[in-house]
Design a protein around this motif. Structure first.
Motif, short mmCIF file in Angstrom:
data_model
loop_
_atom_site.label_atom_id
_atom_site.label_comp_id
_atom_site.label_asym_id
_atom_site.label_seq_id
_atom_site.Cartn_x
_atom_site.Cartn_y
_atom_site.Cartn_z
N UNK A 160 34.67 -2.56 -29.69
CA UNK A 160 34.64 -3.92 -30.25
C UNK A 160 34.11 -4.96 -29.45
N UNK A 161 33.58 -5.92 -30.00
CA UNK A 161 33.45 -7.25 -29.24
C UNK A 161 34.18 -8.35 -29.94
N UNK A 162 35.48 -8.53 -29.21
CA UNK A 162 36.49 -9.54 -29.69
C UNK A 162 36.38 -10.65 -29.17
N UNK A 163 36.14 -10.65 -27.50
CA UNK A 163 36.06 -11.85 -26.58
C UNK A 163 35.53 -11.58 -25.59
N UNK A 164 35.31 -12.54 -24.68
CA UNK A 164 34.58 -12.08 -23.44
C UNK A 164 35.47 -12.19 -22.48
N UNK A 165 36.72 -12.48 -22.66
CA UNK A 165 37.74 -12.36 -21.57
C UNK A 165 37.93 -10.66 -21.40
N UNK A 166 37.87 -10.41 -20.07
CA UNK A 166 37.80 -9.09 -19.53
C UNK A 166 36.71 -8.12 -19.87
N UNK A 167 35.59 -8.71 -20.73
CA UNK A 167 34.46 -8.03 -20.66
C UNK A 167 33.73 -7.71 -19.26
N UNK A 168 33.51 -6.49 -18.82
CA UNK A 168 32.96 -6.55 -17.66
C UNK A 168 31.47 -7.07 -17.46
N UNK A 169 31.15 -7.38 -16.23
CA UNK A 169 29.91 -7.96 -15.74
C UNK A 169 28.62 -6.97 -16.40
N UNK A 170 28.83 -5.82 -16.23
CA UNK A 170 27.96 -4.65 -16.40
C UNK A 170 27.74 -4.73 -17.90
N UNK A 171 28.54 -5.07 -18.89
CA UNK A 171 28.47 -5.16 -20.28
C UNK A 171 27.72 -6.44 -20.63
N UNK A 172 28.10 -7.47 -20.18
CA UNK A 172 27.32 -8.48 -20.44
C UNK A 172 26.20 -8.65 -20.09
N UNK A 173 25.51 -8.06 -18.67
CA UNK A 173 24.51 -7.60 -18.53
C UNK A 173 23.40 -6.80 -19.39
N UNK A 174 24.11 -5.73 -19.75
CA UNK A 174 23.59 -5.00 -20.75
C UNK A 174 23.00 -5.52 -21.96
N UNK A 175 24.16 -6.61 -22.43
CA UNK A 175 23.67 -7.19 -23.94
C UNK A 175 22.61 -8.25 -23.63
N UNK A 176 22.67 -8.91 -22.60
CA UNK A 176 21.68 -9.87 -22.20
C UNK A 176 20.14 -9.26 -22.05
N UNK A 177 20.19 -8.10 -21.16
CA UNK A 177 19.12 -7.40 -21.10
C UNK A 177 18.32 -6.76 -22.33
N UNK A 178 19.43 -6.40 -23.14
CA UNK A 178 18.72 -5.65 -24.58
C UNK A 178 18.29 -6.76 -25.29
N UNK A 179 19.06 -8.09 -25.33
CA UNK A 179 18.64 -9.17 -26.27
C UNK A 179 17.13 -9.53 -25.83
#
Lengths: 314, 181
Positions: A7-26
């Protein structure tokens, strides 16, 4: 390359690598929006319900466009015209939708934590489109995408969120996400609208907006809700504008690289002057475009097949 | 476990094969007017760039090279975890009325080529689409046939062809590997 969470419930505790994946794919998904046929067949097998228990124009349309650009089937639901007004619980509502075979729920809800509740009790994937004053992760991610387009990375970038921090889900998601990525996050506003506890998160607090402007690379200006004045949190809209409004006059003291973000809708002449909102340092409409791309990236990454082999069959 | 069964092409073989493919492409299309190459990520792009270089040596002119990412068009998105992340597609010419040559390293089931054709059609309406491939290893699952083939390598179900190119793998070679149980 799938995300660590279902799920994507919030950004608290979302690891850096996941944020990076989302921003790269975007970045790749943004290119799709520029094509002659701005649509790909990727999520033909996915059915999404947009469950909105609170009004929204931008976020709902942005999600719907993102879903349609990926060829998902989309069902829209607003609380006012539903069985919720007949007393059905949230979990029952979603379980009934699931019985009709859906895969993913995008939900906006006035109660903080509502998406967490849903994720716990239902089998669909859940994307939080804003829960009360808690989190609004997709907004923060589109803000981050826009910042990254301008500055390239987040390391030691000074980002100040200005306005009603206490009631803002945008602020909290931005703080979590940006800190994970290595940015220096600060907030600015009247003391009545800033929770002291933010210092514990390592967030710098400015009560003087000119000082904030002088020490920032990015200002993320939040909407001031007029209801807050009725709650007595600041004396008048005019006083707020005088003390905290981002005006052309104030921008004269800013560095030329300073970038202005606003999640919308803007109260022109309250938190932000029209001249600044439409000026060369504003990236507000770029944020809106990026919103569709970021949401496509999230839908894509959450919908990836699980298990199976990694190899590409040629 | 994978064991290497044979080295099928070395650096020189690959270079010669690409030179021949370049000649065939120029010959069949009577020059390079209205011609564009489109490499399929990842190694197809490198093959396409090498072809463009070889064609330039023959014709003395540049031929445009596009990059196609087909992740979003794959038909197995639903059932498999897909390896590489989605990347940007970049076609520097308008495919309308162009002859577009899709380029990939290996032709196997034909599903990648099918996806590439779908992706390409979303950018315009090419006059003609052709397919150039470095290695054809057989086992087609769709009615697809390459127009330009570097080398045919018949394989058994347990064998796999690996193309390695310097741009990605530090060495130029094509090897036949067998997967053990």
């Amino acid at each position: 390359m799938a995300l660590h969470s279902k799920h994507l419930l919030g950004l608290e505790n979302v690891p850096k690598v996941d944020i990076q994946s989302i921003l790269d794919a975007a970045v790749s998904f943004k290119e799709i929006l520029e094509r002659p046929i701005p649509k790909v067949p990727t999520l033909r097998h996915v059915t999404v319900v947009n469950l909105f228990f609170e009004n929204s124009t931008r976020t709902r349309i942005s999600f719907e466009l993102a879903e349609k650009r990926l060829s998902a089937d989309v069902v829209n639901f607003s609380a006012s015209s539903s069985s919720v007004s007949k007393g059905e619980t949230l979990i029952d509502t979603v379980r009934n939708l699931e019985a009709m075979k859906i895969d993913l729920v995008v939900m906006r809800h006035p109660m903080p934590g509502a998406p967490q509740l849903l994720a716990k009790h239902c089998s669909s994937k859940v994307i939080n489109a804003g829960d009360g004053s808690h989190e609004h992760p997709t907004q923060a991610l589109l803000d981050m995408m826009t910042i990254r387009e301008t500055f390239g990375n987040f390391e030691d970038l000074r980002i100040t969120i200005v306005g009603d921090i206490s009631h803002s889900r945008v602020a909290l998601s931005n703080i979590h996400g940006l800190q994970t990525m290595g940015a220096k996050v600060a907030v600015c506003g009247p003391p009545t609208l800033i929770p002291r506890a933010l210092e514990k998160l390592g967030v710098k607090i400015y009560y003087d907006v000119d000082e904030a402007i002088a020490n920032s690379d990015v200002l993320n200006v939040l909407r001031i809700q007029k209801e807050r004045q009725e709650d007595g949190l600041f004396p008048s809209i005019r006083e707020y504008h005088t003390l905290y409004g981002i005006t052309r006059e104030r921008m004269k003291n800013a560095s030329r690289e300073l970038v202005i973000l606003h999640p919308g809708p803007i109260n022109r002449g309250v938190e932000l002057d029209g001249e600044v909102a439409d000026g060369p340092q504003s990236v507000i409409l770029q944020q809106v475009t990026n919103g569709v791309a970021v949401r496509m990236a999230i839908l894509f990454l959450l919908s990836r097949g699980e298990g199976g082999r990694d190899e590409l069959g040629s | 476990m994978e064991t290497v069964k044979a080295k099928i092409m070395d650096e020189d073989d690959i270079r010669r094969t690409i030179t021949r493919l370049a000649h065939e492409i120029v010959e069949r299309n009577k020059g390079i007017n209205g011609l564009g190459l489109c490499g399929i990520r990842t190694r197809g792009v490198f093959v396409a760039r090498r072809l463009a270089e070889a064609i330039k040596k023959i014709e003395g002119k540049d031929i445009p090279v596009g990059v196609l990412d087909i992740t979003l068009y794959r038909d197995d998105f639903r059932i498999k975890r897909i390896g590489p992340g989605v990347q940007v597609t970049d076609i520097p010419f308008n495919p309308d009325d162009f002859t577009v040559i899709l380029v990939d390293d290996v032709l196997y089931t034909g599903r990648t080529s099918r996806a590439a054709m779908d992706a390409l059609m979303d950018y315009g309406r090419p006059a003609r689409v052709q397919l150039a491939i470095l290695v054809d290893r057989g086992h087609r699952e769709l009615p697809i046939k390459a127009d330009f083939v570097g080398k045919n390598i018949p394989t058994t179900g347990r064998e796999n062809v690996k193309v390695k190119l310097k741009e990605q793998d530090e060495i130029d070679e094509v090897i036949l590997v067998e997967s053990g149980e």
